[in-house]
Design an enzyme around this catalytic site. Structure first.
Site, PDB file in Angstrom:
ATOM      1  N   GLU A 177       0.832  -1.217   0.000  1.00  0.00           N
ATOM      2  CA  GLU A 177       0.000   0.000   0.000  1.00  0.00           C
ATOM      3  C   GLU A 177       0.860   1.259   0.000  1.00  0.00           C
ATOM      4  OE1 GLU A 177      -2.884  -0.401  -0.798  1.00  0.00           O
ATOM      5  OE2 GLU A 177      -3.366  -2.437  -0.186  1.00  0.00           O
TER       6      GLU A 177
ATOM      7  N   HIS B 209      -5.413  -5.662 -10.861  1.00  0.00           N
ATOM      8  CA  HIS B 209      -4.818  -6.645  -9.951  1.00  0.00           C
ATOM      9  C   HIS B 209      -4.491  -7.952 -10.669  1.00  0.00           C
ATOM     10  CE1 HIS B 209      -6.891  -3.884  -7.166  1.00  0.00           C
ATOM     11  NE2 HIS B 209      -5.817  -4.102  -6.434  1.00  0.00           N
TER      12      HIS B 209
END
Ligand SMILES: [Zn+2]
Length: 536
Positions: A342, A431
């Site tokens: 992240e 993703h």
């Protein structure tokens, strides 16, 4: 003069045990302070005192030979004189000298030409950041400059772009409305605490020591901090009301979800490892390379669009980190590779700015998986052995440790990601299109080596030949150190917002040429690893 000064209150404590003389000793203190106040009045020249100055004793120190040192704050017609403080030195009540910095006896007019509201506005503008509270503390005489002036004191607290986490004392000229001076009362003292984490056992974390306890702020890494969002949705209003984790003994959590501070320990650990990784491996000073840490929010529900908020996620929100509590399948999403993933979105944001759609979006996601994994290797924690799986530690049930969100060596093991480039890869969810980039990086660093637990006879049943798209099982294999440096240089120096896989090949080749030369094995490894995922 070699005297051993002692603080009066300490001698009081000693005396107490003998004679119960607390009141007598307190009387002493007051008596000395009273004498000093009298002395101050008698010595206007030595104290640069106006006849309307008044003094209040705040501390008394008595040397063994009876010399008294009384510290006093000054006021003028009831207004505090900032910089007017003085220490009166005396011996048995006889004035000796005074220590002070005030250099004049002039005093300003007490009629302001601006308002307290205007002063707040000026201070708030100078603060330049997210203000949590702003409060006027009234008029003062600001006497730290050449000449004392009438000023407003304003307190501003919050997150300043200039000062970081800040509790600022402002002085604003009551005539001109200009900021005269300001300083931060938030002074950090790094302390070594222990996080009784959920996923990585007991880990050392750096916290901030304050009166009465500790705050989960890391002064050694740009004052990065961890807040409790109380299980609420991540609206900006809720995040503003999140509370900083604090603790009295600097041991945080209990290795279980029953204590709210447990995951804060995981988060602080992951943030610190990510910070250290970027600093020590790449010379990058924080996500934005500005030396400032970011806020992390634990126990938050993340907005994933369509009015849906979920605990089953973690996020970089553009300026801060958010960690959900998971659910029946997942633990709280506080694993080191998740934190590294992240925060690396933040690094991408601050550098290449890879747009989050199409092939550039896949590269953005791959970048986060690559650096999340490199952070995991950097942390090298025995309870979370480094690997090229993403998020394996967040599964509540993972008996073989082979279940993960993503598999960099064979992305299609997740059932959706692409192993090899094709012209349609850019239409996949980012993703899944990340698979090509993850796969490239694995081959570049490790070569076509099947990881333990995934070889012949396992459910994945992988072979070296199944790890490459072009049959070249000799592709890549230049080692993690060179691979991560090449990738970082490509990201920060050559990639731009619309870089696609073909352009990423060019960018990483340029980076390898810069670092190792065009005839190096590293350069050749970059070329062969891209070819092994069909990017030519
Ligand atoms: Zn991501």
């Amino acid at each position: 003069m070699s005297l051993k000064p002692y603080v009066l209150s300490l001698s009081i404590a000693a005396a107490l045990t003998v004679a119960g003389g607390a009141q007598a000793a307190r009387f002493d203190h007051l008596a000395i302070a009273g004498v000093a106040k009298g002395l101050a009045k008698q010595q206007p020249a030595a104290l640069q005192a106006d006849s309307d100055d008044a003094f209040e004793a705040t501390d008394v120190i008595v040397d063994p030979d009876g010399t008294e040192h009384v510290r006093m704050q000054r006021s003028y017609r009831g207004l505090p004189v900032i910089g007017g403080d003085v220490v009166v030195h005396s011996n048995n009540g006889r004035f000796r000298e005074a220590s002070l910095t005030l250099r004049g006896r002039g005093r300003p007019s007490l009629s302001p030409r601006t308002t307290a509201d205007e002063a707040q506005l000026a201070a708030g503008k100078d603060f330049n950041g997210e203000i949590e509270s702003i409060e006027s503390r009234g008029l003062v005489i600001y006497a730290r400059g050449a000449k004392p002036v009438l000023a407003y004191e304003v307190n501003v607290q919050g997150a300043s772009d200039t000062f970081g986490t800040a509790n600022m004392r402002y002085f604003v000229d009551a005539s001109s409305g200009k900021v005269l001076d300001r300083w931060n009362l938030f002074q950090t003292i790094a302390a070594n605490g222990t996080g009784k984490s959920l996923l990585v056992g007991n880990v050392g974390i750096v916290t901030n020591s304050v009166s009465g306890g500790y705050q989960m702020i890391d002064p050694s890494r740009g004052n990065g901090s961890v807040y409790d969002a109380q299980g609420k949705n991540d609206t900006s209003a809720n995040l503003r009301n999140a509370t900083l984790f604090t603790d009295t003994d600097n041991t945080w959590g209990n290795n279980a979800e029953s204590d709210r501070a447990t995951v804060a320990g995981d988060i602080a650990y992951g943030v610190s490892k990510t910070w250290d990784y970027y600093k020590n491996v790449h010379g990058r000073n924080g996500i934005f390379n500005d030396g400032k840490g970011v806020k992390s929010y634990a126990h938050v529900k993340i907005n994933v669009g369509g009015g849906t908020y979920t605990s089953n996620n973690a996020a970089w929100n553009g300026s801060a980190m958010e960690y959900g509590d998971g659910g029946t399948t997942w633990f709280p999403l506080v694993a080191v590779d998740v934190a590294g993933h992240e925060m690396s979105h933040g690094v991408t944001q601050a550098t290449a700015g890879l747009a989050y759609s199409g092939e550039s979006g896949g590269l953005n996601e791959a970048n986060s998986d690559i650096f999340g994994t490199m952070v995991e290797y950097y942390a090298n924690n025995g309870t979370d052995a480094p690997d090229y799986l993403i998020g394996e530690k967040i599964y509540r049930s993972n008996p073989n440790g082979t279940t993960a969100l993503r598999y960099m060596f064979k992305p299609s093991l997740d059932g959706a990601s692409a192993d090899c480039w094709s012209s349609s890869v850019g239409s996949l969810n980012v993703h899944y299109s990340s698979g090509v980039g993850n796969h490239f990086f694995y081959l570049l660093a490790e070569g076509a080596v099947v990881p333990a637990g995934f070889g012949a006879g396992s459910s994945a049943n992988l072979t070296a030949a199944k790890l490459v798209c072009n049959g070249n099982t000799a592709a890549g294999g230049i080692g993690r150190d060179a691979a991560q440096k090449i990738w970082y240089r490509a990201l920060t120096v050559y990639m731009t917002s619309n870089t696609n896989y073909a352009a990423a090949r060019t960018a990483t080749l340029k980076a390898a040429a810069d670092l190792y030369g065009t005839t190096s094995t590293q350069y050749a490894g970059v070329a062969s690893a891209w070819s092994a995922v069909s990017v030519n």
